[in-house]
Design a protein around this motif. Sequence first.
Motif, PDB file in Angstrom:
ATOM      1  N   ASP A 138       0.831  -1.211   0.000  1.00  0.00           N
ATOM      2  CA  ASP A 138       0.000   0.000   0.000  1.00  0.00           C
ATOM      3  C   ASP A 138       0.862   1.255   0.000  1.00  0.00           C
ATOM      4  OD1 ASP A 138      -2.383  -1.471   0.095  1.00  0.00           O
ATOM      5  OD2 ASP A 138      -2.331  -1.575   2.281  1.00  0.00           O
ATOM      6  N   LEU A 139       1.931   1.247   0.780  1.00  0.00           N
ATOM      7  CA  LEU A 139       2.788   2.427   0.873  1.00  0.00           C
ATOM      8  C   LEU A 139       3.481   2.726  -0.454  1.00  0.00           C
ATOM      9  CD1 LEU A 139       4.465   2.010   4.377  1.00  0.00           C
ATOM     10  CD2 LEU A 139       2.343   3.178   3.777  1.00  0.00           C
ATOM     11  N   LEU A 140       3.682   1.700  -1.258  1.00  0.00           N
ATOM     12  CA  LEU A 140       4.357   1.892  -2.543  1.00  0.00           C
ATOM     13  C   LEU A 140       3.421   2.379  -3.638  1.00  0.00           C
ATOM     14  CD1 LEU A 140       6.664  -1.265  -2.546  1.00  0.00           C
ATOM     15  CD2 LEU A 140       7.310   1.102  -2.068  1.00  0.00           C
ATOM     16  N   LYS A 141       2.120   2.480  -3.337  1.00  0.00           N
ATOM     17  CA  LYS A 141       1.166   2.928  -4.351  1.00  0.00           C
ATOM     18  C   LYS A 141       1.448   4.352  -4.831  1.00  0.00           C
ATOM     19  CE  LYS A 141      -2.715   0.033  -2.865  1.00  0.00           C
ATOM     20  NZ  LYS A 141      -4.062   0.020  -2.231  1.00  0.00           N
ATOM     21  N   VAL A 142       2.113   5.158  -3.997  1.00  0.00           N
ATOM     22  CA  VAL A 142       2.393   6.543  -4.407  1.00  0.00           C
ATOM     23  C   VAL A 142       3.272   6.581  -5.653  1.00  0.00           C
ATOM     24  CG1 VAL A 142       2.125   7.493  -2.097  1.00  0.00           C
ATOM     25  CG2 VAL A 142       4.379   6.708  -2.841  1.00  0.00           C
ATOM     26  N   PHE A 143       4.061   5.516  -5.869  1.00  0.00           N
ATOM     27  CA  PHE A 143       4.961   5.503  -7.018  1.00  0.00           C
ATOM     28  C   PHE A 143       4.242   5.126  -8.312  1.00  0.00           C
ATOM     29  CE2 PHE A 143       7.781   4.962  -3.362  1.00  0.00           C
ATOM     30  CZ  PHE A 143       8.638   6.024  -3.589  1.00  0.00           C
ATOM     31  N   LEU A 144       2.926   4.934  -8.221  1.00  0.00           N
ATOM     32  CA  LEU A 144       2.126   4.704  -9.420  1.00  0.00           C
ATOM     33  C   LEU A 144       1.616   6.013 -10.014  1.00  0.00           C
ATOM     34  CD1 LEU A 144       0.037   1.594  -8.255  1.00  0.00           C
ATOM     35  CD2 LEU A 144       2.149   1.634  -9.614  1.00  0.00           C
ATOM     36  N   ARG A 145       1.910   7.132  -9.372  1.00  0.00           N
ATOM     37  CA  ARG A 145       1.501   8.424  -9.927  1.00  0.00           C
ATOM     38  C   ARG A 145       2.130   8.622 -11.304  1.00  0.00           C
ATOM     39  NH1 ARG A 145       2.237  13.639  -6.337  1.00  0.00           N
ATOM     40  NH2 ARG A 145       0.698  14.402  -7.823  1.00  0.00           N
ATOM     41  N   THR A 146       1.401   9.271 -12.182  1.00  0.00           N
ATOM     42  CA  THR A 146       1.936   9.507 -13.519  1.00  0.00           C
ATOM     43  C   THR A 146       2.998  10.595 -13.475  1.00  0.00           C
ATOM     44  OG1 THR A 146       0.318  11.206 -14.096  1.00  0.00           O
ATOM     45  CG2 THR A 146      -0.304   8.906 -14.506  1.00  0.00           C
ATOM     46  N   ASP A 147       3.889  10.557 -14.460  1.00  0.00           N
ATOM     47  CA  ASP A 147       4.907  11.606 -14.565  1.00  0.00           C
ATOM     48  C   ASP A 147       4.264  12.969 -14.744  1.00  0.00           C
ATOM     49  OD1 ASP A 147       6.858   9.686 -14.310  1.00  0.00           O
ATOM     50  OD2 ASP A 147       7.331   9.583 -16.449  1.00  0.00           O
ATOM     51  N   ALA A 148       3.157  13.035 -15.466  1.00  0.00           N
ATOM     52  CA  ALA A 148       2.486  14.315 -15.696  1.00  0.00           C
ATOM     53  C   ALA A 148       1.968  14.909 -14.395  1.00  0.00           C
ATOM     54  CB  ALA A 148       1.334  14.135 -16.689  1.00  0.00           C
TER      55      ALA A 148
END
Length: 228
Positions: A138-148
């Motif tokens: 769950d904590l790693l979900k932030v790294f799914l944000r798009t580059d944009a």
Amino acid sequence: MHSTPRLVSDVMTRTVVALGSTATFKDIVKAMRRWQISALPVVDDEHRVVGVVSEADLLPKEEFRAHDPDADVRLRRPEALARAQARTAGELMTAPAVTVDADASLARAARIMARHQVKRLPVVDDTGVLTGIVSRTDLLKVFLRTDADIVEEVRREVVEPLFPDPLEPVRVDVRDGVVTLTGRVWDTWLVPIAVRLARAVEGVVDVDSALMGPPRRPVLDPDLVEET
């Protein structure tokens, strides 16, 4: 200067499998197998978290099943021996439970997990009542944000406040979460601050800075002294 960091409440799982303290050993194993999880919170009648049962708590039952431990093991591992004789969640659980608040930052949750070497944390409210669970995944979900998305936030929350009137436009490029800052600014002492703030934006993997200060004036040759 930053926007509010994402919180545990943003990523936690709200539907949680929990056990009562009277749950039997086999009930615990069945629940872990059915839900494909390695640890379960144990709650009281008011749904307050009182402990956690993990696979590690169950293993002594198998480890010491076929033989009696020697004197050295009895001295060094009394807790494991007690768990080998346990029959219920209340006897097996690790207590008090390591928990986290829903309004804690993801960074705080990660620090708690690292400090206590656990893979997931029960999420509780102010009274200790179970409201969810958060895992390493769950904590790693932030790294799914798009580059944009990252570009927009770094520009809005870091570049514009720090460099409102740059000498040359500051460009923000993001590739696979890595932020690159280029351009020319008046105050170079602000560059390390910009890098630190950009790195703290959720989803940023790392930051490269090519920001430069004002160009140096060329060194002119001194006037030639006229020979007499």
